[in-house]
Design a protein around this motif. Structure first.
Motif, PDB file in Angstrom:
ATOM      1  N   GLU A 142       0.800  -1.222   0.000  1.00  0.00           N
ATOM      2  CA  GLU A 142       0.000   0.000   0.000  1.00  0.00           C
ATOM      3  C   GLU A 142       0.834   1.273   0.000  1.00  0.00           C
ATOM      4  OE1 GLU A 142      -2.310   0.673   3.515  1.00  0.00           O
ATOM      5  OE2 GLU A 142      -1.069  -0.645   4.730  1.00  0.00           O
ATOM      6  N   HIS A 143       1.964   1.265   0.690  1.00  0.00           N
ATOM      7  CA  HIS A 143       2.778   2.482   0.724  1.00  0.00           C
ATOM      8  C   HIS A 143       3.408   2.757  -0.642  1.00  0.00           C
ATOM      9  CE1 HIS A 143       2.546   1.220   4.979  1.00  0.00           C
ATOM     10  NE2 HIS A 143       2.495   2.519   5.210  1.00  0.00           N
ATOM     11  N   SER A 144       3.859   1.710  -1.313  1.00  0.00           N
ATOM     12  CA  SER A 144       4.416   1.873  -2.655  1.00  0.00           C
ATOM     13  C   SER A 144       3.339   2.325  -3.630  1.00  0.00           C
ATOM     14  CB  SER A 144       5.033   0.555  -3.135  1.00  0.00           C
ATOM     15  OG  SER A 144       6.163   0.211  -2.350  1.00  0.00           O
ATOM     16  N   ALA A 145       2.156   1.735  -3.534  1.00  0.00           N
ATOM     17  CA  ALA A 145       1.056   2.108  -4.427  1.00  0.00           C
ATOM     18  C   ALA A 145       0.661   3.570  -4.224  1.00  0.00           C
ATOM     19  CB  ALA A 145      -0.146   1.198  -4.186  1.00  0.00           C
ATOM     20  N   ARG A 146       0.598   3.988  -2.959  1.00  0.00           N
ATOM     21  CA  ARG A 146       0.225   5.362  -2.657  1.00  0.00           C
ATOM     22  C   ARG A 146       1.269   6.346  -3.191  1.00  0.00           C
ATOM     23  NH1 ARG A 146       0.281   5.235   2.747  1.00  0.00           N
ATOM     24  NH2 ARG A 146      -1.670   4.045   2.717  1.00  0.00           N
ATOM     25  N   LEU A 147       2.550   5.994  -3.019  1.00  0.00           N
ATOM     26  CA  LEU A 147       3.616   6.873  -3.485  1.00  0.00           C
ATOM     27  C   LEU A 147       3.641   6.944  -5.008  1.00  0.00           C
ATOM     28  CD1 LEU A 147       6.059   8.626  -2.717  1.00  0.00           C
ATOM     29  CD2 LEU A 147       7.471   6.560  -2.806  1.00  0.00           C
ATOM     30  N   MET A 148       3.436   5.807  -5.670  1.00  0.00           N
ATOM     31  CA  MET A 148       3.405   5.792  -7.133  1.00  0.00           C
ATOM     32  C   MET A 148       2.254   6.647  -7.659  1.00  0.00           C
ATOM     33  SD  MET A 148       3.472   2.418  -9.593  1.00  0.00           S
ATOM     34  CE  MET A 148       4.839   1.744  -8.646  1.00  0.00           C
ATOM     35  N   ASN A 149       1.122   6.534  -7.019  1.00  0.00           N
ATOM     36  CA  ASN A 149      -0.045   7.322  -7.409  1.00  0.00           C
ATOM     37  C   ASN A 149       0.209   8.819  -7.231  1.00  0.00           C
ATOM     38  OD1 ASN A 149      -2.768   7.723  -8.231  1.00  0.00           O
ATOM     39  ND2 ASN A 149      -3.376   7.930  -6.089  1.00  0.00           N
ATOM     40  N   GLU A 150       1.011   9.143  -6.249  1.00  0.00           N
ATOM     41  CA  GLU A 150       1.329  10.549  -5.971  1.00  0.00           C
ATOM     42  C   GLU A 150       2.366  11.105  -6.941  1.00  0.00           C
ATOM     43  OE1 GLU A 150       3.928  12.877  -2.571  1.00  0.00           O
ATOM     44  OE2 GLU A 150       2.651  11.218  -1.916  1.00  0.00           O
ATOM     45  N   LEU A 151       3.387  10.291  -7.274  1.00  0.00           N
ATOM     46  CA  LEU A 151       4.525  10.804  -8.024  1.00  0.00           C
ATOM     47  C   LEU A 151       4.360  10.774  -9.535  1.00  0.00           C
ATOM     48  CD1 LEU A 151       7.562   9.340  -6.012  1.00  0.00           C
ATOM     49  CD2 LEU A 151       6.597  11.643  -5.905  1.00  0.00           C
ATOM     50  N   LEU A 152       3.772   9.716 -10.074  1.00  0.00           N
ATOM     51  CA  LEU A 152       3.718   9.599 -11.531  1.00  0.00           C
ATOM     52  C   LEU A 152       3.058  10.800 -12.208  1.00  0.00           C
ATOM     53  CD1 LEU A 152       5.011   6.804 -11.570  1.00  0.00           C
ATOM     54  CD2 LEU A 152       3.144   6.040 -13.051  1.00  0.00           C
ATOM     55  N   PRO A 153       1.938  11.319 -11.685  1.00  0.00           N
ATOM     56  CA  PRO A 153       1.336  12.484 -12.345  1.00  0.00           C
ATOM     57  C   PRO A 153       2.193  13.748 -12.272  1.00  0.00           C
ATOM     58  CG  PRO A 153      -0.254  11.381 -10.909  1.00  0.00           C
ATOM     59  CD  PRO A 153       1.088  10.818 -10.592  1.00  0.00           C
ATOM     60  N   LEU A 154       3.142  13.786 -11.336  1.00  0.00           N
ATOM     61  CA  LEU A 154       4.006  14.950 -11.211  1.00  0.00           C
ATOM     62  C   LEU A 154       5.118  14.949 -12.253  1.00  0.00           C
ATOM     63  CD1 LEU A 154       4.431  15.131  -7.315  1.00  0.00           C
ATOM     64  CD2 LEU A 154       2.778  16.347  -8.758  1.00  0.00           C
ATOM     65  N   TYR A 155       5.424  13.779 -12.823  1.00  0.00           N
ATOM     66  CA  TYR A 155       6.541  13.664 -13.755  1.00  0.00           C
ATOM     67  C   TYR A 155       6.103  13.298 -15.177  1.00  0.00           C
ATOM     68  CZ  TYR A 155       9.875  14.052  -9.927  1.00  0.00           C
ATOM     69  OH  TYR A 155      10.618  14.523  -8.866  1.00  0.00           O
ATOM     70  N   LEU A 156       5.127  12.412 -15.303  1.00  0.00           N
ATOM     71  CA  LEU A 156       4.691  11.963 -16.620  1.00  0.00           C
ATOM     72  C   LEU A 156       3.452  12.724 -17.076  1.00  0.00           C
ATOM     73  CD1 LEU A 156       5.120   8.082 -16.398  1.00  0.00           C
ATOM     74  CD2 LEU A 156       6.786   9.813 -17.108  1.00  0.00           C
ATOM     75  N   ASP A 157       3.192  12.643 -18.361  1.00  0.00           N
ATOM     76  CA  ASP A 157       1.996  13.241 -18.950  1.00  0.00           C
ATOM     77  C   ASP A 157       0.777  12.495 -18.400  1.00  0.00           C
ATOM     78  OD1 ASP A 157      -0.110  14.056 -20.538  1.00  0.00           O
ATOM     79  OD2 ASP A 157       0.973  13.873 -22.430  1.00  0.00           O
ATOM     80  N   LYS A 158       0.037  13.127 -17.514  1.00  0.00           N
ATOM     81  CA  LYS A 158      -1.056  12.443 -16.833  1.00  0.00           C
ATOM     82  C   LYS A 158      -2.261  12.202 -17.726  1.00  0.00           C
ATOM     83  CE  LYS A 158      -2.599  16.782 -14.674  1.00  0.00           C
ATOM     84  NZ  LYS A 158      -2.800  17.468 -13.370  1.00  0.00           N
ATOM     85  N   GLU A 159      -2.259  12.803 -18.915  1.00  0.00           N
ATOM     86  CA  GLU A 159      -3.310  12.485 -19.878  1.00  0.00           C
ATOM     87  C   GLU A 159      -2.983  11.241 -20.700  1.00  0.00           C
ATOM     88  OE1 GLU A 159      -5.392  16.791 -20.729  1.00  0.00           O
ATOM     89  OE2 GLU A 159      -3.841  16.096 -22.122  1.00  0.00           O
ATOM     90  N   MET A 160      -1.733  10.756 -20.561  1.00  0.00           N
ATOM     91  CA  MET A 160      -1.313   9.558 -21.287  1.00  0.00           C
ATOM     92  C   MET A 160      -1.011   8.382 -20.362  1.00  0.00           C
ATOM     93  SD  MET A 160      -1.075   9.576 -24.681  1.00  0.00           S
ATOM     94  CE  MET A 160       0.275   8.473 -25.036  1.00  0.00           C
ATOM     95  N   TYR A 161      -0.654   8.671 -19.110  1.00  0.00           N
ATOM     96  CA  TYR A 161      -0.247   7.620 -18.178  1.00  0.00           C
ATOM     97  C   TYR A 161      -0.937   7.873 -16.839  1.00  0.00           C
ATOM     98  CZ  TYR A 161       3.264   7.893 -21.811  1.00  0.00           C
ATOM     99  OH  TYR A 161       3.873   7.992 -23.037  1.00  0.00           O
ATOM    100  N   GLN A 162      -1.769   6.943 -16.426  1.00  0.00           N
ATOM    101  CA  GLN A 162      -2.538   7.123 -15.201  1.00  0.00           C
ATOM    102  C   GLN A 162      -2.405   5.914 -14.289  1.00  0.00           C
ATOM    103  OE1 GLN A 162      -6.450   8.734 -15.182  1.00  0.00           O
ATOM    104  NE2 GLN A 162      -6.120  10.056 -16.944  1.00  0.00           N
ATOM    105  N   VAL A 163      -2.475   6.190 -12.990  1.00  0.00           N
ATOM    106  CA  VAL A 163      -2.432   5.151 -11.964  1.00  0.00           C
ATOM    107  C   VAL A 163      -3.838   4.936 -11.429  1.00  0.00           C
ATOM    108  CG1 VAL A 163      -1.439   4.445  -9.748  1.00  0.00           C
ATOM    109  CG2 VAL A 163      -0.096   5.865 -11.323  1.00  0.00           C
ATOM    110  N   VAL A 164      -4.234   3.675 -11.335  1.00  0.00           N
ATOM    111  CA  VAL A 164      -5.496   3.313 -10.698  1.00  0.00           C
ATOM    112  C   VAL A 164      -5.165   2.468  -9.474  1.00  0.00           C
ATOM    113  CG1 VAL A 164      -7.647   1.996 -10.903  1.00  0.00           C
ATOM    114  CG2 VAL A 164      -6.853   3.392 -12.818  1.00  0.00           C
TER     115      VAL A 164
END
Length: 234
Positions: A142-164
């Motif tokens: 859960e901690h890794s999932a939460r961190l990934m969900n937080e960080l990926l939109p800050l670095y990648l194009d969130k209209e192309m790559y999303q975390v569920v």
């Protein structure tokens, strides 16, 4: 919600945003910055989830991710270049070649035991190939999932790559959607369900299934030490 996510990604993908190689390289570099700038946070999340130490985090997770990013960036032009093929009588007057094309929207379902490497390494391939992607990390880490969900939109194009995020219901809902490729790492029981769901849309799948790493402990072993060591490796 899952349907809206997939439909939104497909719309952006079909706009052609990810076709330029420069765009893909930018996203790969951004992913590399995420890893380097937040290495301590990733190490902490793995410590909380798996009690994994810093050395094993680098060895089993981060080194492979960084290596794959560098390889993809350096070889991307060659991978995407048209490959000329031998002509025959039917194609003698034609310009004949194989041109690699992005598939579309891919789904990446990760496991609990290597929650960063087994999610981000397929994502690297998806980015390099020009695809959009849905990332579904395991709810058990859960901690890794939460961190990934937080960080990926800050670095990648969130209209192309999303975390569920979420558990079984969210994964089941995702599998009802049409994807162009599905990556799954985990056990064979769930792997069969993933393949069954993919078959409804004739979606190709990549399955990396576990359960093939036996551990033999004889009568001379210190059980406490052996169990602790095996837990770290897993």
């Amino acid at each position: 919600m899952e349907k809206q996510v997939v439909d939104g990604l497909r719309e952006v993908f079909q706009s052609g945003r990810s076709r330029p190689l420069q765009y893909r390289k930018q996203q790969l570099r951004a992913l590399h910055r995420l890893i380097t700038e937040h290495q301590a946070d990733i190490e902490q999340s793995l410590k909380q989830d798996l009690n994994r130490n810093t050395y094993n985090t680098s060895l089993f997770e981060l080194i492979g991710i960084e290596s794959d990013i560098k390889l993809a960036e350096s070889d991307l032009a060659d991978w995407a270049a048209p490959q000329h093929v031998k002509k025959n009588l039917n194609s003698a007057s034609d310009d004949v070649y194989i041109k690699p094309e992005p598939l579309g929207v891919v789904l990446i379902i990760g496991p609990w035991n290597y929650p960063w490497a087994t999610v981000l390494q397929p994502l690297i391939g998806a980015i390099a190939a020009g695809n959009a992607a849905v990332v579904k990390p395991s709810e058990l880490s859960e901690h890794s999932a939460r961190l990934m969900n937080e960080l990926l939109p800050l670095y990648l194009d969130k209209e192309m790559y999303q975390v569920v995020t979420g558990g079984v219901p969210e994964t089941q809902e995702l599998l009802k959607q049409r994807f162009d490729h599905i990556f799954y790492t985990g056990n064979s029981t769930v792997g069969k369900l993933v393949m069954e769901a993919a078959a409804r849309h004739l979606t190709p799948v990549t399955l990396e299934l576990g359960g093939k790493s036996p551990c033999y402990i004889d009568k001379n072993c210190d059980i406490a030490v052996a169990c602790r060591y095996y837990t770290v490796l897993c």
